[in-house]
Write a protein that holds these residues in place. Structure first.
Motif, mmCIF file in Angstrom:
data_model
loop_
_atom_site.group_PDB
_atom_site.id
_atom_site.type_symbol
_atom_site.label_atom_id
_atom_site.label_comp_id
_atom_site.label_asym_id
_atom_site.label_seq_id
_atom_site.Cartn_x
_atom_site.Cartn_y
_atom_site.Cartn_z
ATOM 1 N N UNK A 1 -54.322 -71.085 -122.980
ATOM 2 C CA UNK A 1 -54.732 -72.281 -122.239
ATOM 3 C C UNK A 1 -56.252 -72.371 -122.111
ATOM 4 N N UNK A 2 -56.947 -71.233 -122.273
ATOM 5 C CA UNK A 2 -58.395 -71.230 -122.202
ATOM 6 C C UNK A 2 -59.062 -71.134 -123.560
ATOM 7 N N UNK A 3 -58.259 -71.277 -124.645
ATOM 8 C CA UNK A 3 -58.776 -71.173 -126.009
ATOM 9 C C UNK A 3 -59.062 -72.575 -126.529
ATOM 10 N N UNK A 4 -60.301 -72.853 -126.888
ATOM 11 C CA UNK A 4 -60.732 -74.219 -127.179
ATOM 12 C C UNK A 4 -60.000 -74.854 -128.354
ATOM 13 N N UNK A 5 -59.409 -74.047 -129.248
ATOM 14 C CA UNK A 5 -58.701 -74.587 -130.402
ATOM 15 C C UNK A 5 -57.208 -74.758 -130.152
ATOM 16 N N UNK A 6 -56.734 -74.430 -128.980
ATOM 17 C CA UNK A 6 -55.319 -74.583 -128.658
ATOM 18 C C UNK A 6 -55.020 -76.034 -128.295
ATOM 19 N N UNK A 7 -53.843 -76.524 -128.698
ATOM 20 C CA UNK A 7 -53.465 -77.895 -128.338
ATOM 21 C C UNK A 7 -53.164 -78.000 -126.843
ATOM 22 N N UNK A 8 -52.982 -76.859 -126.179
ATOM 23 C CA UNK A 8 -52.730 -76.863 -124.737
ATOM 24 C C UNK A 8 -53.966 -76.436 -123.944
ATOM 25 N N UNK A 9 -55.128 -76.565 -124.580
ATOM 26 C CA UNK A 9 -56.375 -76.106 -123.956
ATOM 27 C C UNK A 9 -56.684 -76.862 -122.668
ATOM 28 N N UNK A 10 -56.679 -76.157 -121.565
ATOM 29 C CA UNK A 10 -57.212 -76.649 -120.295
ATOM 30 C C UNK A 10 -57.924 -75.460 -119.658
ATOM 31 N N UNK A 11 -59.225 -75.433 -119.824
ATOM 32 C CA UNK A 11 -60.001 -74.282 -119.367
ATOM 33 C C UNK A 11 -59.812 -74.015 -117.883
ATOM 34 N N UNK A 12 -59.620 -75.066 -117.093
ATOM 35 C CA UNK A 12 -59.488 -74.911 -115.647
ATOM 36 C C UNK A 12 -58.321 -74.004 -115.277
ATOM 37 N N UNK A 13 -57.245 -74.013 -116.088
ATOM 38 C CA UNK A 13 -56.099 -73.158 -115.792
ATOM 39 C C UNK A 13 -56.477 -71.695 -116.017
ATOM 40 N N UNK A 14 -57.087 -71.410 -117.174
ATOM 41 C CA UNK A 14 -57.489 -70.028 -117.467
ATOM 42 C C UNK A 14 -58.500 -69.538 -116.430
ATOM 43 N N UNK A 15 -59.435 -70.386 -116.039
ATOM 44 C CA UNK A 15 -60.429 -70.017 -115.024
ATOM 45 C C UNK A 15 -59.745 -69.693 -113.702
ATOM 46 N N UNK A 16 -58.723 -70.476 -113.361
ATOM 47 C CA UNK A 16 -58.029 -70.275 -112.087
ATOM 48 C C UNK A 16 -57.189 -69.005 -112.110
ATOM 49 N N UNK A 17 -56.573 -68.705 -113.243
ATOM 50 C CA UNK A 17 -55.774 -67.473 -113.358
ATOM 51 C C UNK A 17 -56.668 -66.254 -113.144
ATOM 52 N N UNK A 18 -57.802 -66.194 -113.842
ATOM 53 C CA UNK A 18 -58.691 -65.036 -113.686
ATOM 54 C C UNK A 18 -59.324 -65.008 -112.298
ATOM 55 N N UNK A 19 -59.567 -66.196 -111.724
ATOM 56 C CA UNK A 19 -60.131 -66.248 -110.367
ATOM 57 C C UNK A 19 -59.151 -65.660 -109.357
ATOM 58 N N UNK A 20 -57.878 -66.055 -109.440
ATOM 59 C CA UNK A 20 -56.870 -65.479 -108.550
ATOM 60 C C UNK A 20 -56.729 -63.975 -108.803
ATOM 61 N N UNK A 21 -56.864 -63.553 -110.066
ATOM 62 C CA UNK A 21 -56.799 -62.125 -110.382
ATOM 63 C C UNK A 21 -57.879 -61.346 -109.668
ATOM 64 N N UNK A 22 -59.115 -61.865 -109.690
ATOM 65 C CA UNK A 22 -60.222 -61.200 -108.991
ATOM 66 C C UNK A 22 -59.991 -61.206 -107.488
ATOM 67 N N UNK A 23 -59.525 -62.352 -106.981
ATOM 68 C CA UNK A 23 -59.296 -62.503 -105.533
ATOM 69 C C UNK A 23 -58.211 -61.549 -105.046
ATOM 70 N N UNK A 24 -57.115 -61.449 -105.791
ATOM 71 C CA UNK A 24 -56.017 -60.566 -105.396
ATOM 72 C C UNK A 24 -56.447 -59.106 -105.455
ATOM 73 N N UNK A 25 -57.246 -58.732 -106.460
ATOM 74 C CA UNK A 25 -57.714 -57.347 -106.549
ATOM 75 C C UNK A 25 -58.619 -57.028 -105.367
ATOM 76 N N UNK A 26 -59.482 -57.966 -104.994
ATOM 77 C CA UNK A 26 -60.354 -57.764 -103.830
ATOM 78 C C UNK A 26 -59.525 -57.619 -102.554
ATOM 79 N N UNK A 27 -58.473 -58.432 -102.422
ATOM 80 C CA UNK A 27 -57.601 -58.334 -101.243
ATOM 81 C C UNK A 27 -56.888 -56.983 -101.203
ATOM 82 N N UNK A 28 -56.427 -56.511 -102.363
ATOM 83 C CA UNK A 28 -55.748 -55.211 -102.420
ATOM 84 C C UNK A 28 -56.698 -54.090 -102.021
#
Length: 323
Positions: free
Chosen positions: A185-212
């Motif tokens: 979803x964050x790959x510019x050549x993908x037909x399903x490319x929506x960078x905001x989704x990939x950005x949000x997934x990694x953002x939640x990943x960082x946030x959850x690790x910080x919470x843990x």
């Protein structure tokens, strides 16, 4: 044959496209920068035109030689779990100017970028959820069934049979495909490319690790003479896991008695003490697992103990583990 022999982008896109066509979704496959365009491809290859967004957290380790036990806590399928937990999907992406006002609709916001939002219906059934979370959930359940069959095969025959190795390859393929979905979803050549989704997934990943990490530090901290003393050290953290070491006084206070943990006749006194310390570490980890699951919503499981750990830099460490 292309789906079988090529990379995950084709496999994931094909699986998603089949489901979308079956359910009469409309898929926008119009030209976008980077798709089948030689100049854009050259620019991307040179990294001048590559889409960039912040990825996972990789902590600087506490460099040096550490005596154990050092417990490892690991989020289970972190990125797929985030997409399922928050229903992140192209169909739930909220356009910036969209006005959402309905009692059944819930806004999901990127924890580090309030301009990126998603919308989900709180009354959805499992069958009504967005396509990507449903595919991920289906794949995870399939992988668990394969892993259960692997245990049965190992019990009946051995881990060296063709069937066991075939199933092991199958479950690893499912795992890799699920873990790569956010990247498609964050790959510019993908037909399903929506960078905001990939950005949000990694953002939640960082946030959850910080919470843990915060939960682990707060759980056993004490106040002495008006000063906070932390009895947990985060030795290292990377993407979806943390390595923690408990303070000596905390560990000693939780050592098992001879009745709780009898000594095996084949163990030396040193080995017996090491095993008692591992027992205490695992006991202390249990409340952390429960609290992280409750507050984060994703399971973070104890993945073993290290007796010695030599950390020199990010992603560079050696260790001895206790089976």
């Amino acid at each position: 044959s292309q789906v079988v022999t090529t990379k995950n982008e084709y496999k994931i896109s094909s699986e998603l496209m089949i489901l979308l066509l079956q359910e009469n979704y409309v898929v926008n496959v119009k030209y976008r920068p980077g798709v089948n365009h030689d100049d854009d491809m050259k620019q991307f290859a040179s990294k001048k035109g590559a889409t960039k967004y912040k990825g996972a957290t990789v902590m600087d380790p506490e460099c040096g030689l550490h005596g154990g036990p050092i417990a490892t806590l690991d989020f289970s399928s972190l990125y797929p779990s985030i997409m399922m937990l928050e229903d992140l999907d192209p169909s739930t992406f909220k356009m910036p100017n969209a006005n959402i006002n309905h009692p059944n609709l819930e806004i999901i916001t990127n924890p580090y970028d309030k301009n990126i939002q998603f919308v989900r219906n709180t009354t959805w059934t499992a069958e009504q959820r967005p396509p990507i979370p449903r595919i991920l959930d289906r794949n995870i359940k399939r992988r668990k069934r394969v892993q259960a069959d692997m245990k049965e095969e190992a019990k009946k025959n051995s881990k060296e049979t063709f069937e066991y190795r075939r199933m092991d390859g199958e479950q690893m393929t499912i795992k890799r495909k699920n873990n790569a979905t956010y990247g498609v979803l964050g790959f510019i050549f993908s037909i399903f490319y929506i960078e905001a989704i990939a950005k949000t997934v990694t953002a939640f990943g960082r946030w959850f690790l910080e919470k843990a990490i915060k939960i682990a530090l707060d759980e056993y901290a004490v106040i002495e003479n008006g000063v906070r003393r932390e009895r947990v050290t985060i030795v290292y953290g990377d993407t979806d896991s943390i390595m923690i070491k408990f303070a000596e006084d905390l560990l000693c206070a939780n050592l098992p008695t001879a009745e709780e943990f009898p000594k095996n006749a084949n163990w030396s006194d040193e080995e017996y003490m090491n095993r008692r310390r591992v027992f205490a570490s695992r006991k202390l980890v249990k409340p952390l697992e429960e609290k992280i699951l409750k507050e984060v919503g994703i399971s973070m499981k104890h993945e073993g103990d290290k007796i010695w750990l030599l950390a020199t830099a990010k992603k560079k460490y050696g260790c001895m583990i206790y089976e």
